[in-house]
Design a protein around this motif. Structure first.
Motif, PDB file in Angstrom:
ATOM      1  N   VAL A 152      -8.565   9.894  14.947  1.00  0.00           N
ATOM      2  CA  VAL A 152      -7.453   9.952  15.904  1.00  0.00           C
ATOM      3  C   VAL A 152      -6.128   9.534  15.257  1.00  0.00           C
ATOM      4  O   VAL A 152      -5.100  10.158  15.484  1.00  0.00           O
ATOM      5  N   LEU A 153      -6.160   8.484  14.472  1.00  0.00           N
ATOM      6  CA  LEU A 153      -4.939   7.960  13.853  1.00  0.00           C
ATOM      7  C   LEU A 153      -4.707   8.600  12.492  1.00  0.00           C
ATOM      8  O   LEU A 153      -5.648   8.740  11.708  1.00  0.00           O
ATOM      9  N   LYS A 154      -3.472   8.951  12.245  1.00  0.00           N
ATOM     10  CA  LYS A 154      -3.099   9.501  10.942  1.00  0.00           C
ATOM     11  C   LYS A 154      -1.832   8.800  10.450  1.00  0.00           C
ATOM     12  O   LYS A 154      -0.742   9.366  10.453  1.00  0.00           O
ATOM     13  N   PRO A 155      -1.972   7.541  10.015  1.00  0.00           N
ATOM     14  CA  PRO A 155      -0.778   6.817   9.554  1.00  0.00           C
ATOM     15  C   PRO A 155      -0.280   7.345   8.209  1.00  0.00           C
ATOM     16  O   PRO A 155      -1.039   7.918   7.425  1.00  0.00           O
ATOM     17  N   LYS A 156       1.011   7.150   7.967  1.00  0.00           N
ATOM     18  CA  LYS A 156       1.587   7.504   6.669  1.00  0.00           C
ATOM     19  C   LYS A 156       1.212   6.461   5.623  1.00  0.00           C
ATOM     20  O   LYS A 156       1.133   6.757   4.437  1.00  0.00           O
ATOM     21  N   ALA A 157       1.026   5.222   6.072  1.00  0.00           N
ATOM     22  CA  ALA A 157       0.655   4.113   5.198  1.00  0.00           C
ATOM     23  C   ALA A 157       0.092   2.999   6.076  1.00  0.00           C
ATOM     24  O   ALA A 157       0.265   3.017   7.301  1.00  0.00           O
ATOM     25  N   ILE A 158      -0.566   2.041   5.434  1.00  0.00           N
ATOM     26  CA  ILE A 158      -1.178   0.928   6.155  1.00  0.00           C
ATOM     27  C   ILE A 158      -0.731  -0.378   5.515  1.00  0.00           C
ATOM     28  O   ILE A 158      -0.814  -0.537   4.289  1.00  0.00           O
ATOM     29  N   VAL A 159      -0.258  -1.293   6.362  1.00  0.00           N
ATOM     30  CA  VAL A 159       0.034  -2.657   5.944  1.00  0.00           C
ATOM     31  C   VAL A 159      -1.049  -3.529   6.556  1.00  0.00           C
ATOM     32  O   VAL A 159      -1.182  -3.585   7.775  1.00  0.00           O
ATOM     33  N   CYS A 160      -1.819  -4.167   5.707  1.00  0.00           N
ATOM     34  CA  CYS A 160      -2.911  -5.012   6.176  1.00  0.00           C
ATOM     35  C   CYS A 160      -2.578  -6.465   5.869  1.00  0.00           C
ATOM     36  O   CYS A 160      -2.396  -6.826   4.703  1.00  0.00           O
ATOM     37  N   VAL A 161      -2.497  -7.276   6.910  1.00  0.00           N
ATOM     38  CA  VAL A 161      -2.353  -8.721   6.731  1.00  0.00           C
ATOM     39  C   VAL A 161      -3.773  -9.263   6.673  1.00  0.00           C
ATOM     40  O   VAL A 161      -4.511  -9.172   7.653  1.00  0.00           O
ATOM     41  N   SER A 162      -4.148  -9.782   5.530  1.00  0.00           N
ATOM     42  CA  SER A 162      -5.538 -10.143   5.301  1.00  0.00           C
ATOM     43  C   SER A 162      -5.763 -11.648   5.288  1.00  0.00           C
ATOM     44  O   SER A 162      -5.173 -12.368   4.477  1.00  0.00           O
ATOM     45  N   ALA A 163      -6.649 -12.103   6.151  1.00  0.00           N
ATOM     46  CA  ALA A 163      -7.036 -13.512   6.166  1.00  0.00           C
ATOM     47  C   ALA A 163      -7.882 -13.874   4.949  1.00  0.00           C
ATOM     48  O   ALA A 163      -8.140 -15.044   4.701  1.00  0.00           O
ATOM     49  N   HIS A 164      -8.299 -12.888   4.175  1.00  0.00           N
ATOM     50  CA  HIS A 164      -9.028 -13.173   2.942  1.00  0.00           C
ATOM     51  C   HIS A 164      -8.084 -13.500   1.792  1.00  0.00           C
ATOM     52  O   HIS A 164      -8.537 -13.950   0.731  1.00  0.00           O
ATOM     53  N   TRP A 165      -6.805 -13.236   1.980  1.00  0.00           N
ATOM     54  CA  TRP A 165      -5.811 -13.548   0.950  1.00  0.00           C
ATOM     55  C   TRP A 165      -4.954 -14.677   1.500  1.00  0.00           C
ATOM     56  O   TRP A 165      -3.965 -14.466   2.168  1.00  0.00           O
ATOM     57  N   TYR A 166      -5.366 -15.883   1.227  1.00  0.00           N
ATOM     58  CA  TYR A 166      -4.780 -17.097   1.784  1.00  0.00           C
ATOM     59  C   TYR A 166      -3.984 -17.770   0.676  1.00  0.00           C
ATOM     60  O   TYR A 166      -4.553 -18.175  -0.346  1.00  0.00           O
ATOM     61  N   THR A 167      -2.660 -17.876   0.847  1.00  0.00           N
ATOM     62  CA  THR A 167      -1.772 -18.350  -0.214  1.00  0.00           C
ATOM     63  C   THR A 167      -0.851 -19.456   0.290  1.00  0.00           C
ATOM     64  O   THR A 167      -0.880 -19.809   1.467  1.00  0.00           O
ATOM     65  N   ASN A 168       0.006 -19.952  -0.609  1.00  0.00           N
ATOM     66  CA  ASN A 168       0.970 -20.988  -0.241  1.00  0.00           C
ATOM     67  C   ASN A 168       2.337 -20.425   0.093  1.00  0.00           C
ATOM     68  O   ASN A 168       3.288 -21.174   0.258  1.00  0.00           O
ATOM     69  N   LYS A 169       2.443 -19.132   0.170  1.00  0.00           N
ATOM     70  CA  LYS A 169       3.664 -18.445   0.584  1.00  0.00           C
ATOM     71  C   LYS A 169       3.234 -17.039   0.965  1.00  0.00           C
ATOM     72  O   LYS A 169       2.191 -16.565   0.540  1.00  0.00           O
ATOM     73  N   THR A 170       4.008 -16.356   1.779  1.00  0.00           N
ATOM     74  CA  THR A 170       3.673 -14.977   2.125  1.00  0.00           C
ATOM     75  C   THR A 170       3.862 -14.113   0.881  1.00  0.00           C
ATOM     76  O   THR A 170       4.892 -14.166   0.229  1.00  0.00           O
ATOM     77  N   ASN A 171       2.835 -13.339   0.567  1.00  0.00           N
ATOM     78  CA  ASN A 171       2.855 -12.464  -0.609  1.00  0.00           C
ATOM     79  C   ASN A 171       2.556 -11.029  -0.204  1.00  0.00           C
ATOM     80  O   ASN A 171       1.849 -10.790   0.782  1.00  0.00           O
ATOM     81  N   VAL A 172       3.079 -10.112  -0.993  1.00  0.00           N
ATOM     82  CA  VAL A 172       2.772  -8.695  -0.833  1.00  0.00           C
ATOM     83  C   VAL A 172       2.492  -8.138  -2.229  1.00  0.00           C
ATOM     84  O   VAL A 172       3.143  -8.515  -3.202  1.00  0.00           O
ATOM     85  N   ASN A 173       1.476  -7.279  -2.320  1.00  0.00           N
ATOM     86  CA  ASN A 173       1.115  -6.680  -3.601  1.00  0.00           C
ATOM     87  C   ASN A 173       1.867  -5.363  -3.759  1.00  0.00           C
ATOM     88  O   ASN A 173       1.642  -4.430  -2.997  1.00  0.00           O
ATOM     89  N   PRO A 174       2.744  -5.259  -4.785  1.00  0.00           N
ATOM     90  CA  PRO A 174       3.572  -4.051  -4.949  1.00  0.00           C
ATOM     91  C   PRO A 174       2.987  -2.996  -5.888  1.00  0.00           C
ATOM     92  O   PRO A 174       3.689  -2.051  -6.231  1.00  0.00           O
ATOM     93  N   THR A 175       1.730  -3.122  -6.300  1.00  0.00           N
ATOM     94  CA  THR A 175       1.208  -2.205  -7.309  1.00  0.00           C
ATOM     95  C   THR A 175       0.849  -0.839  -6.732  1.00  0.00           C
ATOM     96  O   THR A 175       0.491  -0.706  -5.567  1.00  0.00           O
ATOM     97  N   GLN A 176       0.930   0.164  -7.576  1.00  0.00           N
ATOM     98  CA  GLN A 176       0.571   1.531  -7.193  1.00  0.00           C
ATOM     99  C   GLN A 176      -0.943   1.702  -7.100  1.00  0.00           C
ATOM    100  O   GLN A 176      -1.434   2.476  -6.288  1.00  0.00           O
ATOM    101  N   SER A 177      -1.675   0.954  -7.912  1.00  0.00           N
ATOM    102  CA  SER A 177      -3.137   1.054  -7.933  1.00  0.00           C
ATOM    103  C   SER A 177      -3.744  -0.347  -7.799  1.00  0.00           C
ATOM    104  O   SER A 177      -4.163  -0.952  -8.791  1.00  0.00           O
ATOM    105  N   PRO A 178      -3.805  -0.867  -6.572  1.00  0.00           N
ATOM    106  CA  PRO A 178      -4.323  -2.229  -6.409  1.00  0.00           C
ATOM    107  C   PRO A 178      -5.811  -2.312  -6.750  1.00  0.00           C
ATOM    108  O   PRO A 178      -6.574  -1.375  -6.518  1.00  0.00           O
TER     109      PRO A 178
END
Length: 148
Positions: free
Chosen positions: A32-58
């Protein structure tokens, strides 16, 4: 169409390889859903500041232990999006850093492999800042709302 915000809990990591109602429903959502992209806030990635991964091939992260080898053999070669990561960082502002130490963890790929099996939708992950309150994270959600 304005895309929904979804909370999708993966439950057991075994859902990535098990035939069950969760998998069936994730498949239906992907039809049903066809997003252009997905932003996932993951509770498995627990850090001391908000982080985002900018890589093309994570990197695909197998952050679970003691499961059958079949689970560790699952491949979900999703592409990232440096452009979307830039936009997320800009929207959040100085409380957000780039971080390439983490990739796409099982909380993300174990669900998306059923929703979008072709791995053809860019995905970026955002971390949870363990030093901040629930209100702070609610505001992060508000900051990201323009992406919808």
């Amino acid at each position: 169409m304005r895309m929904p915000v979804m909370f999708v809990g993966h439950g057991s990591p075994m859902n990535a390889i098990t035939d069950n109602e969760y998998k069936d429903n994730w498949i239906k959502i992907g039809q049903v859903l066809k997003p252009k992209a997905i932003v996932c806030v993951s509770a498995h990635w627990y850090t001391n500041k908000t982080n985002v991964n900018p890589t093309q091939s994570p990197e695909q992260i197998y952050d679970m232990y003691g499961f059958p080898p079949e689970l560790y053999a699952v491949k979900y070669p999703v592409m990232g999006s440096p452009i979307l990561a830039d936009r997320v960082k800009d929207l959040i502002g100085p409380d957000c850093n780039y971080n390439t130490d983490w990739g796409i963890d099982h909380g993300t790929w174990s669900v998306l492999k059923w929703m979008f099996p072709d791995a053809d939708i860019p995905v970026i992950q955002v971390s949870i800042d363990g030093t901040q309150s629930g209100d702070f994270h609610y505001r992060i959600g508000e900051m990201l709302a323009p992406l919808r």
